[in-house]
Scaffold this motif. Structure first.
Motif, PDB file in Angstrom:
ATOM      1  N   SER A  25      33.972  32.139  45.970  1.00 19.30           N
ATOM      2  CA  SER A  25      33.621  32.347  44.560  1.00 19.30           C
ATOM      3  C   SER A  25      34.380  33.513  43.939  1.00 19.30           C
ATOM      4  CB  SER A  25      32.109  32.595  44.429  1.00 19.30           C
ATOM      5  OG  SER A  25      31.370  31.504  44.912  1.00 19.30           O
ATOM      6  N   LEU A  26      35.216  34.188  44.733  1.00 18.51           N
ATOM      7  CA  LEU A  26      35.843  35.423  44.277  1.00 18.51           C
ATOM      8  C   LEU A  26      36.807  35.188  43.119  1.00 18.51           C
ATOM      9  CD1 LEU A  26      35.980  38.472  44.916  1.00 18.51           C
ATOM     10  CD2 LEU A  26      37.945  37.976  46.375  1.00 18.51           C
ATOM     11  N   LEU A  27      36.630  35.973  42.062  1.00 22.76           N
ATOM     12  CA  LEU A  27      37.511  35.930  40.898  1.00 22.76           C
ATOM     13  C   LEU A  27      38.377  37.175  40.805  1.00 22.76           C
ATOM     14  CD1 LEU A  27      34.946  34.624  38.239  1.00 22.76           C
ATOM     15  CD2 LEU A  27      36.649  33.282  39.477  1.00 22.76           C
TER      16      LEU A  27
ATOM     17  N   ALA B 111      41.860  29.787  45.294  1.00 19.29           N
ATOM     18  CA  ALA B 111      41.748  28.646  44.381  1.00 19.29           C
ATOM     19  C   ALA B 111      41.342  29.052  42.966  1.00 19.29           C
ATOM     20  CB  ALA B 111      40.753  27.633  44.949  1.00 19.29           C
ATOM     21  N   GLY B 112      40.324  29.898  42.845  1.00 17.65           N
ATOM     22  CA  GLY B 112      39.877  30.281  41.513  1.00 17.65           C
ATOM     23  C   GLY B 112      40.129  31.734  41.178  1.00 17.65           C
ATOM     24  N   MET B 113      40.806  32.450  42.068  1.00 12.31           N
ATOM     25  CA  MET B 113      40.989  33.876  41.864  1.00 12.31           C
ATOM     26  C   MET B 113      41.912  34.157  40.685  1.00 12.31           C
ATOM     27  SD  MET B 113      42.235  36.860  44.519  1.00 12.31           S
ATOM     28  CE  MET B 113      40.937  36.533  45.679  1.00 12.31           C
ATOM     29  N   LYS B 114      41.530  35.157  39.888  1.00 11.83           N
ATOM     30  CA  LYS B 114      42.326  35.542  38.735  1.00 11.83           C
ATOM     31  C   LYS B 114      43.032  36.882  38.931  1.00 11.83           C
ATOM     32  CE  LYS B 114      39.284  33.082  35.522  1.00 11.83           C
ATOM     33  NZ  LYS B 114      38.384  33.201  34.337  1.00 11.83           N
ATOM     34  N   ARG B 115      42.471  37.747  39.782  1.00  9.19           N
ATOM     35  CA  ARG B 115      43.055  39.084  39.909  1.00  9.19           C
ATOM     36  C   ARG B 115      42.840  39.614  41.327  1.00  9.19           C
ATOM     37  NH1 ARG B 115      40.159  42.427  35.976  1.00  9.19           N
ATOM     38  NH2 ARG B 115      41.317  41.168  34.467  1.00  9.19           N
TER      39      ARG B 115
END
Length: 284
Positions: A155-157, A177-181
């Motif tokens: 779930s890490l963003l 997959a969903g990481m932004k930073r």
């Protein structure tokens, strides 16, 4: 001063006292409703240590006390906040290490401890916080190796660890997959970017930062200077006998040993010949 009188409020569930000039909390305040769900004391002038009574509120889901002057070790009673999802402690002067108690706050999603004096190593159990979406520890003094488990949080963003004292290798376990930073710069990681992470840097879908000197190999190996090369399968190649490459070298190739010195394969430096012996340049 936040008066003890507020402790008589047995039905209140949200306390928002942001952006005042409060400096202390009277003891009787902690008798307030134990079913408290939100506790916001950010942007005041509190100093001293964080009272252990903050752990009295097992149903709290948001605790914000950033932008104060609090010091000392974080109390282990924070582990009692079983329902807390947002924990904001940034811009204080908290010190000491983050203990194993931290892993007991199982519903944590958003943790911000930026700009404190937190030191020591991260607990190995960190991977247990499987709901984590944002973890910000930048501008502290955290040291040791980075637990590989942090890269497995699906779930890490946002993960921001820059300007600390981390050492050792960057772990090769990342679910991006969903990481932004992902900010890992400003530390002392060993040279070598994992190929999986390098591929994500090249892809550019996430904002990933590592120090330029980390794009490389350990001592004795040829340097791989860019994530682009790593992403297509370039590997660190040990220096041949008679050559060397120091740890963290910015050089693309291995250096030859000077006359009068020698090295074996994969050496981080050359060794002088013993008295009565000799070696030509690149001697092995």
């Amino acid at each position: 001063v936040i008066p003890a009188l507020l402790g008589k409020l047995q039905y209140v569930t949200h306390v928002h006292l942001c952006c005042n000039f409060f400096t202390e909390i009277e003891e009787g305040f902690w008798d307030i409703n134990p079913e408290l769900e939100e506790f916001e004391l950010r942007v005041n002038e509190f100093s001293g240590t964080l009272p252990h009574q903050v752990g009295n509120f097992a149903r709290m889901n948001k605790f914000q006390i950033e932008n104060n002057y609090l010091t000392g070790q974080l109390p282990a009673t924070l582990a009692n906040l079983a329902e807390v999802k947002q924990l904001d402690l940034k811009n204080n002067q908290f010190g000491g290490s983050i203990g194993e108690w931290f892993c007991k706050i199982g519903k944590l999603k958003d943790v911000d401890m930026e700009n404190n004096q937190i030191s020591g190593t991260l607990p190995a159990c960190l991977h247990e916080l499987t709901n984590m979406e944002e973890l910000d520890l930048k501008r502290n003094k955290v040291s040791g190796t980075l637990p590989a488990g942090v890269g497995t949080w699906t779930s890490l963003l946002h993960l921001e660890l820059f300007t600390n004292q981390f050492t050792g290798p960057i772990p090769d376990v990342w679910v991006i997959a969903g990481m932004k930073r992902l900010y890992l710069d400003g530390n002392n990681f060993h040279p070598g970017v994992p190929a999986t992470l390098a591929a994500e840097i090249v892809r550019g879908a996430a904002d990933i930062r590592v120090d330029p000197e980390v794009y490389g190999c350990d001592a004795g190996g040829e340097r791989v200077p860019t994530p682009e090369e790593l992403a297509v399968g370039s590997e660190c190649v040990p220096c041949e006998a008679g050559n060397f490459a120091p740890l963290g070298s910015a050089l693309i190739e291995c250096l030859p040993c000077a006359a009068g010195s020698f090295s074996g394969a994969g050496a981080p430096d050359c060794v002088s010949c013993a008295f009565g012996t000799f070696a030509t340049e690149m001697g092995s």
